[in-house]
Enzyme design. Structure first.
Site, PDB file in Angstrom:
ATOM      1  CG  HIS A   4      72.387  57.256 -15.987  1.00 24.04           C
ATOM      2  ND1 HIS A   4      71.211  57.263 -15.277  1.00 24.04           N
ATOM      3  CD2 HIS A   4      73.055  56.137 -15.619  1.00 24.04           C
ATOM      4  CE1 HIS A   4      71.153  56.172 -14.526  1.00 24.04           C
ATOM      5  NE2 HIS A   4      72.253  55.477 -14.709  1.00 24.04           N
ATOM      6  NE  ARG A  87      64.210  53.766 -32.139  1.00 23.07           N
ATOM      7  CZ  ARG A  87      65.351  53.169 -32.501  1.00 23.07           C
ATOM      8  NH1 ARG A  87      66.515  53.704 -32.205  1.00 23.07           N
ATOM      9  NH2 ARG A  87      65.325  52.031 -33.178  1.00 23.07           N
ATOM     10  CB  THR A  90      68.500  50.531 -38.110  1.00 16.41           C
ATOM     11  OG1 THR A  90      68.988  49.940 -36.907  1.00 16.41           O
ATOM     12  CG2 THR A  90      69.543  51.444 -38.705  1.00 16.41           C
ATOM     13  CD  GLU A 180      66.291  50.964 -29.336  1.00 16.37           C
ATOM     14  OE1 GLU A 180      65.783  51.024 -30.490  1.00 16.37           O
ATOM     15  OE2 GLU A 180      67.213  50.190 -29.066  1.00 16.37           O
ATOM     16  CG  ASP A 203      67.639  43.726 -40.429  1.00 16.85           C
ATOM     17  OD1 ASP A 203      68.060  44.704 -39.782  1.00 16.85           O
ATOM     18  OD2 ASP A 203      66.784  42.946 -39.992  1.00 16.85           O
TER      19      ASP A 203
HETATM   20  N1  HPA Z   1      64.949  43.316 -34.470  1.00 20.82           N
HETATM   21  C1  HPA Z   1      65.066  44.308 -33.583  1.00 20.82           C
HETATM   22  N2  HPA Z   1      65.681  45.453 -33.861  1.00 20.82           N
HETATM   23  C2  HPA Z   1      66.201  45.618 -35.082  1.00 20.82           C
HETATM   24  C3  HPA Z   1      66.112  44.625 -36.040  1.00 20.82           C
HETATM   25  C4  HPA Z   1      65.446  43.408 -35.716  1.00 20.82           C
HETATM   26  O1  HPA Z   1      65.337  42.474 -36.529  1.00 20.82           O
HETATM   27  N3  HPA Z   1      66.746  45.090 -37.155  1.00 20.82           N
HETATM   28  C5  HPA Z   1      67.196  46.336 -36.865  1.00 20.82           C
HETATM   29  N4  HPA Z   1      66.867  46.661 -35.609  1.00 20.82           N
END
Ligand code: HPA
Length: 233
Positions: A4, A87, A90, A180, A203
């Site tokens: 890959h 890594r 987010t 991950e 979030d």
């Molecule tokens: N779940 C999984 N991965 C994420 C989330 C989540 O709520 N927010 C950002 N990455």
């Protein structure tokens, strides 16, 4: 060349930053590195090698989820001998005292992915990041005045619908959800390499609060500086 990644041996540095999104890899290469060359375009999973403060470093996307990152990091270590993998991603916070825009450094990663159960059979493995990378990134984050938390994250196998028992996870100290890190930490041990995950909170799963794209970019830039300075002390 691996299946890959169509780089030649030697094209990839010992140390690599791994965002999920390949366009984030391009952004990091264009905004933080010098003397940049692109080493992979297979499946548009862009990878670059350049210099940061004179030291050689690579950056490459991993895609989302355990199967995708597992393929890329396995090939990076087995075929190209990469030794330090960070890594930069987010996560969604699940603790009340973790706020959007905070930075989380993953010390360990619980998971509902079946990959490790298949591998380890009748015991539960605890995927753990590298202590030296963790310590240096924590010190860098503090030096830069960032709000940083260190602890256990949860590597979820699904983004929608099945968040598992978030209250139970929070009670047992899990800081945030992502998709991950457990695979990265586990596979890196197999190859005797060092791994870490630095995550910005995009979030909040409990409150529904989310960051705007501008805010995500600012915190992302801060996290990248932490990762680069920690990776190449
Ligand atoms: N779940 C999984 N991965 C994420 C989330 C989540 O709520 N927010 C950002 N990455």
């Amino acid at each position: 060349m691996s299946i890959h990644i169509n780089a030649q041996k030697g094209d990839i540095a010992d140390t690599i930053l791994l965002p999920g999104d390949p366009l984030r890899a391009k952004y990091i290469a264009e905004n933080f590195l010098e003397d940049v060359t692109c080493f992979n375009e297979v499946r548009n999973m862009l990878g670059f090698t350049g210099r940061y403060k004179g030291k050689r470093i690579s950056v490459m996307g991993t895609g989302m989820g355990v199967p995708s990152i597992s393929i890329y990091v396995h090939e990076l270590m087995e075929e190209y001998g990469v030794k330090n993998l960070i890594r930069v991603g987010t996560c969604g916070a699940i603790q009340k005292d973790v706020k959007v825009r905070d930075v989380i450094i993953a010390q360990s990663a619980s998971t509902d992915s079946f990959q490790n159960r298949k591998l380890f059979g009748n015991f539960e493995y605890a995927p753990t990041s590298d202590f030296e990378l963790l310590l240096s990134s924590y010190n860098e984050a503090k030096k830069k005045g960032l709000e940083v938390k260190v602890g256990n994250v949860f590597t979820a196998d699904s983004f929608y619908d099945e968040k598992g028992d978030v209250e139970m996870m929070a009670k047992y100290g899990i800081l945030a959800l992502e998709m991950e890190s457990a695979a990265l930490f586990t596979i890196s041990k197999k190859f005797d390499a060092r791994a870490l995950a630095i995550l910005t909170v995009s979030d909040h799963v409990l409150t529904g609060e989310a960051t705007s794209s501008e805010e995500r970019q600012t915190t992302f830039n801060e996290m990248i500086e932490v990762a680069l300075d920690a990776a190449l002390p």
